[in-house]
Structure formats: C-alpha cells, structure tokens
Design a protein around this motif. Sequence first.
Motif, short mmCIF file in Angstrom:
data_model
loop_
_atom_site.label_atom_id
_atom_site.label_comp_id
_atom_site.label_asym_id
_atom_site.label_seq_id
_atom_site.Cartn_x
_atom_site.Cartn_y
_atom_site.Cartn_z
N VAL A 179 0.86 -1.19 0.00
CA VAL A 179 0.00 0.00 0.00
C VAL A 179 0.90 1.23 0.00
O VAL A 179 2.04 1.17 0.45
CB VAL A 179 -0.93 0.03 1.23
N THR A 180 0.38 2.33 -0.50
CA THR A 180 1.13 3.59 -0.51
C THR A 180 0.39 4.61 0.34
O THR A 180 -0.77 4.92 0.09
CB THR A 180 1.31 4.11 -1.94
N ALA B 77 4.26 -7.85 -8.78
CA ALA B 77 4.56 -6.48 -9.21
C ALA B 77 4.10 -5.44 -8.20
O ALA B 77 4.66 -4.35 -8.12
CB ALA B 77 3.90 -6.22 -10.57
N ASP B 78 3.07 -5.77 -7.42
CA ASP B 78 2.56 -4.82 -6.43
C ASP B 78 3.63 -4.43 -5.41
O ASP B 78 3.58 -3.33 -4.85
CB ASP B 78 1.35 -5.41 -5.70
N MET B 79 4.61 -5.31 -5.19
CA MET B 79 5.68 -4.99 -4.24
C MET B 79 6.55 -3.86 -4.77
O MET B 79 7.20 -3.16 -3.98
CB MET B 79 6.55 -6.23 -3.97
N LEU B 80 6.59 -3.69 -6.08
CA LEU B 80 7.38 -2.62 -6.69
C LEU B 80 6.55 -1.36 -6.95
O LEU B 80 7.08 -0.25 -6.99
CB LEU B 80 7.99 -3.09 -8.01
N LEU B 81 5.26 -1.55 -7.14
CA LEU B 81 4.39 -0.45 -7.51
C LEU B 81 3.77 0.28 -6.33
O LEU B 81 3.23 1.37 -6.48
CB LEU B 81 3.27 -0.96 -8.43
N GLU B 82 3.81 -0.35 -5.16
CA GLU B 82 3.25 0.25 -3.95
C GLU B 82 4.31 0.21 -2.85
O GLU B 82 5.19 -0.66 -2.84
CB GLU B 82 2.00 -0.49 -3.49
N GLY B 83 4.22 1.13 -1.91
CA GLY B 83 5.16 1.13 -0.80
C GLY B 83 4.96 2.34 0.08
O GLY B 83 4.62 3.43 -0.41
N GLN C 225 1.99 8.28 5.91
CA GLN C 225 2.32 8.00 7.30
C GLN C 225 3.17 6.74 7.41
O GLN C 225 2.87 5.72 6.80
CB GLN C 225 1.04 7.82 8.12
N ALA C 226 4.24 6.83 8.20
CA ALA C 226 5.16 5.70 8.35
C ALA C 226 4.55 4.61 9.21
O ALA C 226 3.91 4.88 10.24
CB ALA C 226 6.47 6.17 8.96
N PHE C 227 4.76 3.37 8.78
CA PHE C 227 4.31 2.23 9.58
C PHE C 227 5.27 2.02 10.74
O PHE C 227 6.50 2.06 10.57
CB PHE C 227 4.28 0.95 8.73
N SER C 228 4.72 1.77 11.91
CA SER C 228 5.53 1.40 13.07
C SER C 228 5.33 -0.08 13.34
O SER C 228 4.44 -0.72 12.78
CB SER C 228 5.12 2.22 14.30
N GLU C 229 6.16 -0.61 14.22
CA GLU C 229 6.12 -2.05 14.51
C GLU C 229 4.80 -2.49 15.14
O GLU C 229 4.45 -3.67 15.10
CB GLU C 229 7.27 -2.40 15.46
N GLU C 230 4.04 -1.54 15.67
CA GLU C 230 2.76 -1.90 16.30
C GLU C 230 1.61 -1.98 15.31
O GLU C 230 0.52 -2.45 15.64
CB GLU C 230 2.40 -0.86 17.39
N ASP C 231 1.85 -1.53 14.08
CA ASP C 231 0.78 -1.55 13.08
C ASP C 231 0.47 -2.97 12.64
O ASP C 231 1.35 -3.84 12.64
CB ASP C 231 1.16 -0.70 11.88
N PRO C 232 -0.78 -3.24 12.25
CA PRO C 232 -1.16 -4.60 11.85
C PRO C 232 -0.59 -4.98 10.50
O PRO C 232 -0.17 -4.13 9.71
CB PRO C 232 -2.70 -4.54 11.80
N ALA C 233 -0.59 -6.28 10.23
CA ALA C 233 -0.12 -6.78 8.94
C ALA C 233 -1.09 -6.40 7.84
O ALA C 233 -2.28 -6.18 8.08
CB ALA C 233 0.04 -8.30 9.01
N GLY C 234 -0.56 -6.34 6.61
CA GLY C 234 -1.41 -6.10 5.46
C GLY C 234 -2.21 -7.33 5.10
O GLY C 234 -2.23 -8.33 5.84
N THR C 235 -2.85 -7.28 3.94
CA THR C 235 -3.76 -8.37 3.57
C THR C 235 -3.32 -9.12 2.31
O THR C 235 -3.98 -10.06 1.90
CB THR C 235 -5.18 -7.82 3.35
N ASP C 236 -2.22 -8.70 1.67
CA ASP C 236 -1.78 -9.38 0.45
C ASP C 236 -0.88 -10.57 0.79
O ASP C 236 -0.59 -10.83 1.96
CB ASP C 236 -1.08 -8.40 -0.49
N PHE C 237 -0.42 -11.28 -0.24
CA PHE C 237 0.36 -12.48 0.01
C PHE C 237 1.68 -12.20 0.72
O PHE C 237 2.06 -12.92 1.64
CB PHE C 237 0.64 -13.23 -1.30
N ALA C 238 2.39 -11.14 0.30
CA ALA C 238 3.68 -10.83 0.93
C ALA C 238 3.49 -10.54 2.41
O ALA C 238 4.31 -10.97 3.25
CB ALA C 238 4.34 -9.65 0.23
N ALA C 239 2.43 -9.84 2.75
CA ALA C 239 2.15 -9.54 4.16
C ALA C 239 1.82 -10.82 4.93
O ALA C 239 2.29 -11.03 6.05
CB ALA C 239 1.00 -8.55 4.25
#
Length: 303
Positions: free
Chosen positions: A119-120, A265-271, A123-137
């Motif tokens: 996702v793009t 490709a989403d790993m390169l297109l979003e961040g 706001q910076a993600f901190s270690e307390e934020d939940p995991a994403g919903t895609d395969f890499a997450a």
Amino acid sequence: MKETILITGGTGLVGRRLAALLAKDYNLRYLSRTPAGSNQFAWDISTGFLDPNALKDVDHIIHLAGENILKKRWTEDRKIALIESRVYSTKLLYTALEKAGRTIKTFISASAVGYYGAVTQQQAFSEEDPAGTDFAAELCMLWEKAADLFEDPTRCQRVVKLRTAVVLSAEGGALAPLSLPIKLGLGSSLGKGTQYMPWIHIDDLCSLYKYALTNTDVAGVYNASAPEQCTNAQITATIAKYFNRPLWLPNVPAVALKLALGEAADMLLEGSPVSTEKIQAQGYKFHYPALDAALKQLLKKEE
C-alpha cells in the motif's frame, strides 16, 4: 571462550557479509543442503531433517534462510516454496532444538517490511501496526509467528525479528538491477514513482544483527530500514546523478510490470515509509541514515 552462532542462509548476500562481521568474535556454524566444511551441517526442510550436531553447544541462532521473493512469478507452487523456505524452516529449527533439549540465548529471525502490505501512504508504519492483507504480508506474518515459537523460555531466552527493507549493496541485491538501466541511459521510475521504497545499506543491516546479538535489552520486532524515507522516483534520480545519466524515458507502466511479474509487481508499484524510531530509541546509530551518503559509498566502491 567464544560463543557459537548457528546461521541459516549463510551463503546469501546478507549472510556472507554478516559472517565476515562476526567471525572475529564468534565461532560460526552454518546449515546447508550441501555441507562442504567442518563448520557446515546438513538440513533438508522438505524432509524435516536437521543434523543434531549443528546444535551442540550453540548459544545463538541467526535465521536468514528464505527463497528470493521476486525471483519468479507467484504461482501457487511458488507461494508454497516461499512459505516452506521461511515458515517451515523456522519450525524445523525449533523442533530440532526441542528434540536436543537445548536452550539458546538468542534467536534472531529475518522478516521484511512487506509485513505492512503493498500500500502507498504518507504515514510511516511502526512495529505496532497490523499486517497487510496481500500475500507478501501474509508470508511475513506467518514467518514471524513461526519465530514466536522461540518465545518458549525453556528453549530460548530472547527473540528478535528484523523487518528488513530493500538491501543496498555493491555485491548484489537490489542496487544492480536498479542501476543497470540507468547506466545504459534507459532508466526510469516504476509506475507512478511516488511509492516509497524503504531501503537499508547492507553494512547497517549487518550491524543491526550484531547490535541485536550483543544488546540483551533488544527484543521483539524492529524495522530494519534507514531513517530517510525515499520514493522510487527519488532513488532513481539519485542513482542517475551519480552516473551522470539523464532520465528521459517515461515511467515504466504498471501494466508492463504486472505482465512480467504478475501479483508480485505490487511490491514494486506500492510502498509506504516505515518508522525506525524504535531501534534508534534502543541506542542504535545508523552508519548510513541518508540515501545520498549510502549511494556515494556503494557506487564509488562499484566503480
């Protein structure tokens, strides 16, 4: 007496550099599918085999093993291989330690900033934020959950998980494929170019592993990323500056990357940016906190 560290993934980019950093102060052992030395021991994730001699008198385990996530398209078989190389390997280490009846001081496991999802946002993600919903997450979440097996105090005194950003190194990794098109005068940003690409100099990453190893107050999960957060366009432009090459081509279309890489490709297109406040609050000082200095050191070494 030197303490003994068992390293998985020791032949990889990070493993080789980390071993060079630790060799003076520790006895190092490695797990390998094809062991070829007195300090290498066999393991086979597919069959659940791990040579019990590898764990004899081991004080720490650093777990780096894992298939390259962007090497191939994510077919169902490839997804299984990625899970096995990270999750099953971690479980195999714990099971072997349990069978040996041993307790280690530290288990340090690699993870990735992909935990937060493709996702793009600003706001910076901190270690307390939940995991994403895609395969890499999901992969990172399963990986870390497997590492949590070592929270068992009868088997391990301390667990550290390092969510690693894109590793920049002159010896391999992401820098070469980022640099090559630019050197040829064919460089351009990916997709919109506004997606963040958290990064870390390999020397800082290896120093973080050593810092986690030697500082017993470091425990839990940490983002292993440089403090300066850059977009894909900013990284591309900074590399182009050092090679004195123009960026005249339009951005690589998202559709082209999706055709080439599929879902990956989403790993390169979003961040998104990730916060490094937690590890800095623990006292770690980055050697290369800013991209400009990191690339200057790496690209100078490459010339």
